[in-house]
Enzyme design. Structure first.
Site, PDB file in Angstrom:
ATOM      1  N   GLY A  79     104.423  45.790 -25.483  1.00 32.72           N
ATOM      2  CA  GLY A  79     103.335  45.588 -24.528  1.00 32.72           C
ATOM      3  C   GLY A  79     103.157  46.749 -23.569  1.00 32.72           C
ATOM      4  O   GLY A  79     102.033  47.105 -23.210  1.00 32.72           O
ATOM      5  N   THR A  80     104.252  47.347 -23.147  1.00 37.12           N
ATOM      6  CA  THR A  80     104.140  48.463 -22.200  1.00 37.12           C
ATOM      7  C   THR A  80     103.338  49.590 -22.824  1.00 37.12           C
ATOM      8  O   THR A  80     102.366  50.088 -22.228  1.00 37.12           O
ATOM      9  CB  THR A  80     105.547  48.968 -21.806  1.00 37.12           C
ATOM     10  OG1 THR A  80     106.253  47.889 -21.193  1.00 37.12           O
ATOM     11  CG2 THR A  80     105.460  50.135 -20.839  1.00 37.12           C
ATOM     12  N   GLY A 202     105.374  41.634 -29.391  1.00 33.65           N
ATOM     13  CA  GLY A 202     106.019  40.725 -30.333  1.00 33.65           C
ATOM     14  C   GLY A 202     107.103  39.852 -29.729  1.00 33.65           C
ATOM     15  O   GLY A 202     107.206  38.662 -30.036  1.00 33.65           O
ATOM     16  N   HIS A 203     107.922  40.423 -28.842  1.00 30.94           N
ATOM     17  CA  HIS A 203     109.090  39.647 -28.391  1.00 30.94           C
ATOM     18  C   HIS A 203     108.749  38.571 -27.377  1.00 30.94           C
ATOM     19  O   HIS A 203     109.587  37.738 -27.036  1.00 30.94           O
ATOM     20  CB  HIS A 203     110.189  40.580 -27.859  1.00 30.94           C
ATOM     21  CG  HIS A 203     109.935  41.184 -26.513  1.00 30.94           C
ATOM     22  ND1 HIS A 203     110.576  40.752 -25.383  1.00 30.94           N
ATOM     23  CD2 HIS A 203     109.130  42.195 -26.122  1.00 30.94           C
ATOM     24  CE1 HIS A 203     110.177  41.487 -24.345  1.00 30.94           C
ATOM     25  NE2 HIS A 203     109.301  42.369 -24.770  1.00 30.94           N
ATOM     26  N   THR A 241     106.369  56.911 -37.647  1.00 31.18           N
ATOM     27  CA  THR A 241     106.477  55.918 -38.726  1.00 31.18           C
ATOM     28  C   THR A 241     106.510  54.512 -38.129  1.00 31.18           C
ATOM     29  O   THR A 241     107.271  54.239 -37.204  1.00 31.18           O
ATOM     30  CB  THR A 241     107.761  56.178 -39.546  1.00 31.18           C
ATOM     31  OG1 THR A 241     107.673  57.497 -40.078  1.00 31.18           O
ATOM     32  CG2 THR A 241     107.919  55.181 -40.671  1.00 31.18           C
ATOM     33  N   CYS A 323     114.105  43.228 -14.594  1.00 28.65           N
ATOM     34  CA  CYS A 323     113.970  44.638 -14.250  1.00 28.65           C
ATOM     35  C   CYS A 323     115.189  45.395 -14.737  1.00 28.65           C
ATOM     36  O   CYS A 323     116.287  44.876 -14.793  1.00 28.65           O
ATOM     37  CB  CYS A 323     113.681  44.802 -12.761  1.00 28.65           C
ATOM     38  SG  CYS A 323     115.027  45.240 -11.718  1.00 28.65           S
TER      39      CYS A 323
HETATM   40  N1  PLP Z   1     102.820  42.858 -19.446  1.00 24.45           N
HETATM   41  C1  PLP Z   1     103.366  41.710 -19.013  1.00 24.45           C
HETATM   42  C2  PLP Z   1     102.507  40.713 -18.322  1.00 24.45           C
HETATM   43  C3  PLP Z   1     104.718  41.463 -19.208  1.00 24.45           C
HETATM   44  O1  PLP Z   1     105.256  40.324 -18.771  1.00 24.45           O
HETATM   45  C4  PLP Z   1     105.517  42.441 -19.862  1.00 24.45           C
HETATM   46  C5  PLP Z   1     106.969  42.235 -20.037  1.00 24.45           C
HETATM   47  O2  PLP Z   1     107.585  41.512 -19.300  1.00 24.45           O
HETATM   48  C6  PLP Z   1     104.891  43.612 -20.320  1.00 24.45           C
HETATM   49  C7  PLP Z   1     103.546  43.786 -20.091  1.00 24.45           C
HETATM   50  C8  PLP Z   1     105.667  44.655 -21.074  1.00 24.45           C
HETATM   51  O3  PLP Z   1     105.858  44.229 -22.401  1.00 24.45           O
HETATM   52  P1  PLP Z   1     107.030  44.842 -23.311  1.00 24.45           P
HETATM   53  O4  PLP Z   1     108.322  44.275 -22.808  1.00 24.45           O
HETATM   54  O5  PLP Z   1     106.704  44.401 -24.690  1.00 24.45           O
HETATM   55  O6  PLP Z   1     106.956  46.319 -23.160  1.00 24.45           O
END
Ligand code: PLP
Length: 385
Positions: A79-80, A202-203, A241, A323
């Site tokens: 997600g990040t 995914g996680h 990849t 964190c």
């Molecule tokens: N956005 C939100 C709202 C999240 O809660 C998180 C992770 O806690 C992220 C983005 C980041 O996702 P990832 O851990 O897959 O990088």
């Protein structure tokens, strides 16, 4: 080899789904199957084509289930990365409007030098639509990129996304949605809901760590600047990849999360009722929320102490967002909601997809004992009626 389970972790009750969901067995199976493939999805020989076929199958699943076109589903590491790529890709030539309660992936992912305006939230944590409209309507040389999460990781609060999308459409703004906590828990549909782009992970839905996706609106391949140039994978939008086992696991987890959604609402409501009787304040209670998330403040008891007590009793919960330093960070989310005084006293309980009712009941009793131990606390009967 796994570290030895001498710290009680194996028997601990896990109520920290918003940090990461437990891996679904079906996702683990899909990962193993994918890991047994030898080929690199970019290779043209038979083994490469097999890996490519599996990759495209996963892409079709993720895109179809989230109302996107497979041509516009870019696999990322999570997600990040998906959020940061959207910010960097769509920021040039735009001013960026960012919700006050966004995750750090977005708050700190804004490209340096970009023009950022913050979107305030009300006391329940929902974005102030009046201020959003005021900001969008203000004459400006640059069109807007609006970044808002669908569901908040600390409180579970849902923004009024339909209204937000209508405003963005009216004023020609690109709406980027951080759907990391929303996918698999509430309806998420890229085109139908009017997003220009969406990030998912995914996680957070029972898949493995290390895979995510950035979905872009449109039926034809949409150009987007890559964060990693590399070998031009993902149509030049993400070099490197592809992590096929993680991607296959994410796609399988998504299917399961959507086909067999967890029903947390009544369990959460009973648990929150018991917690409130014990003296807790539910942050964001006035807004629509994820059914699995409770942000509970106990005035007078520091969050760190609460976490330690609950950990000793065998419960894994957290304060705000996980964190990396392992310390409890100050909650910018509660501060933005005007709850600064409670920010150091709030913990997050987030029910995983496989939570058991009796575990939540035991947690409710432990929480009531914790609350009753506060100075001047009125002792209350624990348990969930
Ligand atoms: N956005 C939100 C709202 C999240 O809660 C998180 C992770 O806690 C992220 C983005 C980041 O996702 P990832 O851990 O897959 O990088």
């Amino acid at each position: 080899m796994l570290p030895s389970p001498d710290d009680g972790a194996v028997n601990a009750v896990y109520l920290d789904a918003n940090a990461t969901e437990p891996l679904r067995p079906s996702a683990a199976t899909a990962m193993l199957e994918a890991a047994s493939l030898v080929g690199n999805p970019s290779s043209v020989h038979a083994q490469g084509r097999r890996a490519r076929a599996l990759l495209e199958e996963a892409r079709a699943v993720v895109a179809r289930r989230l109302d996107a076109d497979p041509l516009n589903c870019v696999f990322t590491s999570g997600g990040t990365e998906a959020n940061v790529q959207a910010l960097h890709g769509f920021a040039p030539g735009r001013r960026i409007l960012v919700g006050r309660t966004e995750h750090d992936a977005v708050r700190k992912g804004v490209p340096e030098g970009a023009l950022v305006e913050w979107l305030e939230v009300d006391s329940t944590g929902q974005v102030r639509l009046d201020l959003l409209e005021e900001t969008l309507a203000r004459p400006h040389a640059l069109p807007a990129l609006v970044c808002l999460m669908l569901a908040n990781n600390e409180t579970g609060v849902l923004h009024p996304i339909a209204e937000v999308a209508r405003l963005c459409a009216r004023y020609g703004a690109h709406l980027h949605g951080d759907a990391v906590q929303a996918v698999g828990r509430i309806d998420v549909a890229l085109h139908a809901q009017g997003f220009g782009s969406l990030a998912c992970s995914g996680h957070k839905l029972g898949g493995p760590k290390g895979a995510g996706a950035l979905l872009l609106a449109g039926p034809a391949p949409r150009a987007l600047a890559p964060l990693f140039v590399g070998g031009g994978q993902e149509q030049g939008r993400r070099g490197g990849t592809q992590a096929l086992p993680a991607i296959a696991g994410m796609a399988r987890a998504l299917e399961e999360a959507l086909d067999a959604p967890a029903d947390h609402a009544s369990l959460r409501d009973r648990f929150e009722k018991a917690a409130c009787q014990a003296g807790a304040i539910v942050c964001g209670a006035g807004a629509p929320r994820l059914a699995n998330t409770s942000c509970l403040a106990l005035p007078g008891l520091r969050a760190q102490g609460q976490l330690m007590r609950l950990d000793l009793e065998g419960f894994c919960v957290s304060a705000g967002s996980a964190c990396s330093s392992g310390k409890v960070a100050f909650s910018h989310v509660l501060e933005a909601m005007g709850l600064k005084d409670l920010a150091g006293q709030a913990i997050r309980v987030s029910l995983p997809w496989n939570v058991r009712q009796d575990d939540v009941e035991r947690f409710a009793a432990a929480y009531a004992r914790l609350a009753a131990g506060r100075a001047n606390a009125v002792p209350v009967a624990g348990g969930m009626a």
